[in-house]
Design a protein around this motif. Structure first.
Motif, PDB file in Angstrom:
ATOM      1  N   ASP B  12      29.322  11.294  39.678  1.00 41.67           N
ATOM      2  CA  ASP B  12      30.172  11.274  38.479  1.00 41.67           C
ATOM      3  C   ASP B  12      29.472  11.926  37.289  1.00 41.67           C
ATOM      4  OD1 ASP B  12      28.382   9.108  38.730  1.00 41.67           O
ATOM      5  OD2 ASP B  12      29.409   8.081  37.070  1.00 41.67           O
ATOM      6  N   ASP B  36      33.897  11.366  42.130  1.00 38.61           N
ATOM      7  CA  ASP B  36      33.536   9.962  42.364  1.00 38.61           C
ATOM      8  C   ASP B  36      33.726   9.629  43.845  1.00 38.61           C
ATOM      9  OD1 ASP B  36      36.256   9.484  42.849  1.00 38.61           O
ATOM     10  OD2 ASP B  36      36.624   9.127  40.706  1.00 38.61           O
ATOM     11  N   GLN B  38      35.981   7.797  45.439  1.00 37.31           N
ATOM     12  CA  GLN B  38      37.351   7.939  45.932  1.00 37.31           C
ATOM     13  C   GLN B  38      37.677   9.402  46.207  1.00 37.31           C
ATOM     14  OE1 GLN B  38      39.361   5.431  46.757  1.00 37.31           O
ATOM     15  NE2 GLN B  38      40.759   7.013  47.542  1.00 37.31           N
ATOM     16  N   ASP B  39      37.299  10.253  45.243  1.00 35.84           N
ATOM     17  CA  ASP B  39      37.527  11.696  45.396  1.00 35.84           C
ATOM     18  C   ASP B  39      36.815  12.220  46.654  1.00 35.84           C
ATOM     19  OD1 ASP B  39      38.473  14.199  44.681  1.00 35.84           O
ATOM     20  OD2 ASP B  39      36.727  14.659  43.407  1.00 35.84           O
ATOM     21  N   GLU B  42      38.667  11.301  49.805  1.00 32.03           N
ATOM     22  CA  GLU B  42      39.857  12.141  49.960  1.00 32.03           C
ATOM     23  C   GLU B  42      39.507  13.554  50.405  1.00 32.03           C
ATOM     24  OE1 GLU B  42      41.802  11.587  46.202  1.00 32.03           O
ATOM     25  OE2 GLU B  42      42.223   9.487  46.694  1.00 32.03           O
ATOM     26  N   PRO B  59      32.294   5.428  39.389  1.00 29.30           N
ATOM     27  CA  PRO B  59      33.523   4.686  39.097  1.00 29.30           C
ATOM     28  C   PRO B  59      34.504   4.801  40.276  1.00 29.30           C
ATOM     29  CG  PRO B  59      33.461   6.736  37.832  1.00 29.30           C
ATOM     30  CD  PRO B  59      32.166   6.656  38.555  1.00 29.30           C
ATOM     31  N   ARG B  60      35.551   3.958  40.200  1.00 26.79           N
ATOM     32  CA  ARG B  60      36.623   3.910  41.216  1.00 26.79           C
ATOM     33  C   ARG B  60      36.093   3.447  42.575  1.00 26.79           C
ATOM     34  NH1 ARG B  60      41.227   7.835  42.032  1.00 26.79           N
ATOM     35  NH2 ARG B  60      39.734   9.558  42.169  1.00 26.79           N
ATOM     36  N   LYS B  61      35.111   4.135  43.131  1.00 27.38           N
ATOM     37  CA  LYS B  61      34.548   3.681  44.414  1.00 27.38           C
ATOM     38  C   LYS B  61      33.069   4.057  44.399  1.00 27.38           C
ATOM     39  CE  LYS B  61      37.128   3.329  48.152  1.00 27.38           C
ATOM     40  NZ  LYS B  61      38.074   3.725  49.182  1.00 27.38           N
ATOM     41  N   ASP B  62      32.198   3.085  44.647  1.00 28.46           N
ATOM     42  CA  ASP B  62      30.779   3.439  44.613  1.00 28.46           C
ATOM     43  C   ASP B  62      30.352   4.104  45.931  1.00 28.46           C
ATOM     44  OD1 ASP B  62      30.168   1.490  46.502  1.00 28.46           O
ATOM     45  OD2 ASP B  62      29.591  -0.009  44.993  1.00 28.46           O
ATOM     46  N   GLU B  65      30.627   1.973  49.328  1.00 32.55           N
ATOM     47  CA  GLU B  65      31.998   1.843  49.864  1.00 32.55           C
ATOM     48  C   GLU B  65      32.488   3.173  50.435  1.00 32.55           C
ATOM     49  OE1 GLU B  65      34.988  -0.687  47.565  1.00 32.55           O
ATOM     50  OE2 GLU B  65      33.376  -0.289  46.108  1.00 32.55           O
ATOM     51  N   ALA B  66      32.214   4.244  49.655  1.00 35.07           N
ATOM     52  CA  ALA B  66      32.644   5.579  50.105  1.00 35.07           C
ATOM     53  C   ALA B  66      32.007   5.901  51.451  1.00 35.07           C
ATOM     54  CB  ALA B  66      32.270   6.620  49.060  1.00 35.07           C
TER      55      ALA B  66
END
Lengths: 100, 569
Positions: B12, B36, B38-39, B42, B59-62, B65-66
């Motif tokens: 980020d 981030d 999440q991005d 995807e 942010p959104r997903k560390d 988790e990713a």
């Protein structure tokens, strides 16, 4: 386990087999005689053999083919009674000289 | 090990992201950036991306988790993940490795360290790829091999199986250590009634052992069907196996001939454990010890065929097994022959249950779970009905109505009597007669009775009284062998005539021998089983033929066999 000695002077090839005489000995047993020429006499010492299966009988036939070209007798020595039973069942006493 | 990778980086922090991208691009790699976690998830495509670099705190997903999501998306494809971190906390860093990261790169970035790590990863990827390719090639090869084996197995079973094995007199067990079994059990009805049985054990196990069974089965079935005798078939099998097998391979075998017409068996044992005959009135079984070398060891001119004859009563049982049974180890490590089989040899096992008993022992001693050798066993309930009117020979009759009209004469003098068995040749000519082949079992039976009477009682002058005791029985056959081997003069003449008239067909078999004949006047067919009738198979002949006539003082006999064609059925 297979060990072999060749006495250059007397032309006597001795092959010593120990433990289970089965397919696992195939390669080394074959090597024990294929490299040797001018064999005058052949002894296979089975003193340490606890078990012998049909592929071992096949190996003995290979040896007979190889050495037998010079028409020399092959002696199986120090054969214990369990192994003698197996050899006799196959009537191998007609092909080999077997001694206890 | 230069390799261009497609690398997904997620951070980020724009300046860190751009710096890393610049370093990686400088080495020629393709870089895809994500802002981030999440991005990154995807943008991740397991088919194009070979390496993923994730910042931990986003942010959104560390990053952690990713990483889990990406691993899930990658499925079976191995995509290494590297964590990017400003933190130096050992627990946070070890967490990265615990969830599947392969390494981490600390900030601030050092181009030299990044190069070194990338090179290590490239090596890892190359190794991984090679492994995957080998794995795929192996599984493809294995699949093909199994498929080939299945096909070969079907062919093998078709060749070595015969429906005779389903005969109710037979019970067999057969356990292989591989898809292919080095043991074979063959059974075939003889054209004159009775059966040939063979239990064979080839050297080794698996495909290499099974392959020898093909020529064996081929000769066994073909020659039995043609009416050849056991002592002709065995040398032929030996010669063929000697010719095709490598010299360290052979077949230990037992061949059993069940002769229903004189209630006897003949056994040839070459290298198998003793066969056991269980007569009902005797407590211990009779043993047939191996007296021959296995098949395929000796060249045809060295080969000898030592056969033991023995008479039987209906209901007696014969049992044979391969050395997989004999040498199987019981739970205490002792061979079966020294422990478990003793009650069998001592006659303490009910002969009718012997196979079930043996299976139970093999199970109890854990042999079946972990067999070291192929295991097979056969047991046959001896009876005079074996192979008589067997379904195989119930061929629909009367299809072939073409008339035949011929005759021939076949005279065998001493030399030929010693060395030839004329019956298969005569039978072969007779089966060319349209419609007669469906009766070939009866014809062969008549023919072989007439011929053996002429040879044994006529030419060799053997007295059938001897056959009454089982002791005398083997002496009878010894004498037969001896007399035949030393035969100097004598003859057997076989005349065959086939005629056709309208729908009626007739076969006239005339057999004459050089012997002095016998008192045929005293033969009374009404009384079943006078000694003479029984011993000379005359009762059987009388049943099969429409007319039986003796002439020349009993040294000649004419058998009339009639059949009709074109009947409604």
């Amino acid at each position: 386990m297979v060990e072999s000695f060749f006495d250059e002077v007397t032309g006597c090839l001795t092959i010593l087999v120990k433990g289970r005489f089965d397919y696992s000995c195939h390669k080394i047993f074959k090597e024990a005689f294929t490299g040797v020429t001018k064999v005058k006499e052949c002894r296979v010492d089975l003193a340490g053999v606890t078990y012998l299966d049909s592929s071992a009988l096949g190996m003995l036939l290979l040896l007979r083919d190889h050495v037998g070209a010079e028409n020399e007798e092959i002696r199986l020595v120090n054969v214990n009674s369990a192994v003698i039973d197996i050899l006799k069942m196959a009537n191998f006493h007609r092909l080999f000289d077997i001694a206890e | 090990m230069e390799q261009v990778l497609t690398i997904l980086i997620a951070d980020d922090n724009p300046s860190d992201r751009i710096l890393l991208k610049a370093i990686l691009s400088q080495f020629g790699h393709n870089v895809i950036s994500a802002v981030d976690g999440q991005d990154a998830v995807e943008k991740f495509d397991p088919h194009t991306i070979q390496l993923v670099c994730l910042d931990i705190k986003m942010p959104r997903k560390d990053g952690w988790e990713a990483a889990l999501d990406i691993q899930r998306a990658a499925g079976e494809v191995f995509v290494p993940i590297i964590f990017l971190s400003g933190v130096t906390d050992p627990i946070a860093l070890s967490n990265c490795l615990r969830i599947g990261g392969i390494d981490f790169i600390s900030k601030p970035y050092s181009p030299a360290l990044i190069t070194a790590k990338l090179n290590a990863i490239v090596r890892l990827l190359v190794m991984q790829k090679t492994l995957e390719e080998q794995r795929d090639a192996m599984s493809l090869y294995n699949e093909k091999l199994l498929n080939d084996q299945e096909v070969a197995k079907v062919v093998y079973e078709n060749i070595t199986n015969s429906n005779c094995l389903k005969d109710s007199a037979l019970s067999t067990i057969h356990y292989g250590t591989h898809t292919f079994n080095g043991d074979v059990i063959l059974a075939a009805y003889k054209p004159n009634g009775g059966m040939h049985l063979l239990l064979g054990d080839f050297t080794g196990h698996g495909l290499s052992a099974a392959i020898g069974a093909l020529p064996l089965a081929d000769i066994f079935f073909d020659w039995t069907k043609k009416g050849f005798l056991m002592r002709q078939i065995i040398p032929e099998i030996n010669a063929r196996l000697k010719g095709v097998l490598p010299s360290n391979m052979f077949c230990s075998a037992a061949f059993i001939d069940i002769k229903v017409n004189n209630k006897s068996i003949e056994v040839w044992n070459g290298g198998l454990p003793d066969l056991l005959l269980f007569p009902q009135n005797v407590s211990k079984p009779v043993r047939f010890t191996s007296k021959n070398l296995p098949l395929g060891v000796l060249s045809p001119d060295e080969f000898e065929c030592q056969i033991e004859p023995m008479s039987f009563a209906s209901g007696d049982r014969l049992m044979a097994f391969s050395d997989g049974v004999y040498e199987a180890l019981d739970l205490s490590g002792k061979m079966f022959c020294q422990s478990v089989l003793k009650p069998l040899y001592d006659g303490e096992v009910d002969a009718a249950q012997s196979i079930d008993w043996l299976t139970q022992q093999l199970e109890q001693e854990g042999v079946l779970e972990n067999p070291h050798d192929d295991i097979s066993c056969l047991s046959v309930r001896l009876d005079t009905s074996i192979g008589i009117d067997s379904p195989e020979y119930k061929v629909s009759k009367g299809h072939d109505e073409t008339p035949a009209d011929f005759s021939f004469e076949y005279v065998l003098n001493a030399d030929s009597l010693r060395n030839t068995d004329p019956l298969p040749y005569v039978l072969q000519i007779l089966t060319t007669v349209p419609g007669l082949s469906s009766f070939s079992s009866q014809i062969f039976m008549i023919l072989s009775e007439l011929y053996s009477n002429a040879l044994e009682h006529g030419v060799l002058k053997l007295s059938s009284d001897k056959k009454n005791s089982s002791d005398g029985f083997s002496r009878y056959y010894e004498e037969r062998e001896y007399n035949l081997a030393n035969l100097q003069e004598g003859y057997v003449k076989i005349s065959v005539k086939v005629t056709s008239e309208n729908n009626n067909r007739a076969l006239i078999l005339y057999v004459e021998d050089s012997g002095s004949g016998f008192d045929f006047q005293s033969v009374n067919y009404d009384i079943s089983n006078t000694e003479l009738l029984y011993n000379r198979g005359l009762a059987l002949l009388d049943q099969l033929c429409s007319k039986l006539e003796f002439s020349k003082g009993g040294s000649a006999v004419t058998a009339h066999y009639h059949w009709q064609v074109g009947l409604e059925r």
